[in-house]
Design a protein around this motif. Structure first.
Motif, mmCIF file in Angstrom:
data_model
loop_
_atom_site.group_PDB
_atom_site.id
_atom_site.type_symbol
_atom_site.label_atom_id
_atom_site.label_comp_id
_atom_site.label_asym_id
_atom_site.label_seq_id
_atom_site.Cartn_x
_atom_site.Cartn_y
_atom_site.Cartn_z
ATOM 1 N N ILE A 51 0.855 -1.191 0.000
ATOM 2 C CA ILE A 51 0.000 0.000 0.000
ATOM 3 C C ILE A 51 0.893 1.243 0.000
ATOM 4 O O ILE A 51 1.719 1.434 0.894
ATOM 5 C CB ILE A 51 -0.912 0.041 1.259
ATOM 6 C CG1 ILE A 51 -1.646 -1.282 1.468
ATOM 7 C CG2 ILE A 51 -1.862 1.232 1.196
ATOM 8 C CD1 ILE A 51 -2.737 -1.582 0.497
ATOM 9 N N GLY A 55 -2.398 5.495 -0.703
ATOM 10 C CA GLY A 55 -3.457 4.508 -0.514
ATOM 11 C C GLY A 55 -3.700 3.610 -1.714
ATOM 12 O O GLY A 55 -4.696 2.892 -1.767
ATOM 13 N N THR A 150 -6.193 2.012 -7.314
ATOM 14 C CA THR A 150 -7.058 2.157 -6.148
ATOM 15 C C THR A 150 -7.806 0.828 -5.965
ATOM 16 O O THR A 150 -7.845 -0.008 -6.878
ATOM 17 C CB THR A 150 -8.097 3.280 -6.355
ATOM 18 O OG1 THR A 150 -8.959 2.894 -7.434
ATOM 19 C CG2 THR A 150 -7.434 4.624 -6.632
ATOM 20 N N HIS A 179 -11.901 -1.429 4.773
ATOM 21 C CA HIS A 179 -12.467 -0.105 4.496
ATOM 22 C C HIS A 179 -13.878 0.032 5.029
ATOM 23 O O HIS A 179 -14.275 1.091 5.510
ATOM 24 C CB HIS A 179 -12.439 0.196 2.988
ATOM 25 C CG HIS A 179 -11.099 0.557 2.465
ATOM 26 N ND1 HIS A 179 -10.458 1.723 2.761
ATOM 27 C CD2 HIS A 179 -10.245 -0.121 1.658
ATOM 28 C CE1 HIS A 179 -9.281 1.764 2.183
ATOM 29 N NE2 HIS A 179 -9.112 0.654 1.500
#
Length: 182
Positions: A51, A55, A150, A179
């Motif tokens: 990561i 992000g 992403t 998330h």
């Protein structure tokens, strides 16, 4: 006796290669009958979810001969004899991406194909990435291209079947759940 245990009566080695070995076992089943089992022995492997500070997830695209196509995956690699999984994770991250990580978090492990193989894959999350100042030589027969995506972009590649392997989809599921809980 373990529940549903199959007792090995005979083992016949078939192939012993660089990455895997294949054997055929004759087994006695719980009901007393016998059967054959074709088994792959594998030293184990690691997969890393790198990561970036932004992000994004670092992926590698590479050709997979067994599939006769290129797919997009998280970096991964085979354990060397006597090598701890976290050492393999750092080595593979550096070889495949050119990054190292200040922090490596073990997320767990899973069997990739327990019906015929004993490969245990250890999954890590690599954060606080740092670009290496010198390139680390990887495998001579491995050609990869890096992609930073992403989570949403990666999920779109799953729908397109460009991401089409279990370890990468497992990693994306982990990230989606992480998330969702934040």
């Amino acid at each position: 006796m373990k529940k549903f245990e199959e007792k090995t009566i005979e083992t016949k080695p078939v192939y012993d290669g660089k990455v895997i070995s294949l054997r055929v076992d004759t087994v006695k089943l719980p009901d007393g009958n016998t059967s054959k089992r074709e088994l792959i022995k594998h030293p184990g492997a690691v997969a890393i979810i790198p990561i970036t500070k932004e992000g994004k997830i670092i992926f590698v695209e590479q050709y997979r001969k067994a599939l006769e196509k290129s797919i997009v995956e998280i970096p991964a690699g085979k354990l060397e004899l006597g090598e701890a999984p976290e050492v393999t994770a750092v080595r593979e991250l550096e070889e495949e991406t050119g990054y190292t990580a200040k922090q490596l978090n073990k997320l767990g492990s899973f069997y990739t194909s327990p019906g015929f193989a004993d490969e245990l894959l250890h999954l890590y999350e690599a954060v606080e990435l740092e670009l290496l100042t010198e390139t680390v030589a990887g495998d001579d027969d491995e050609f990869v291209e890096l992609m930073e995506l992403t989570l949403e972009e990666a999920e779109a590649l799953v729908k397109e079947e460009r991401i089409h392997d279990a370890k990468t989809m497992y990693a994306l599921l982990y990230l989606r759940l992480k998330h969702a809980s934040n």
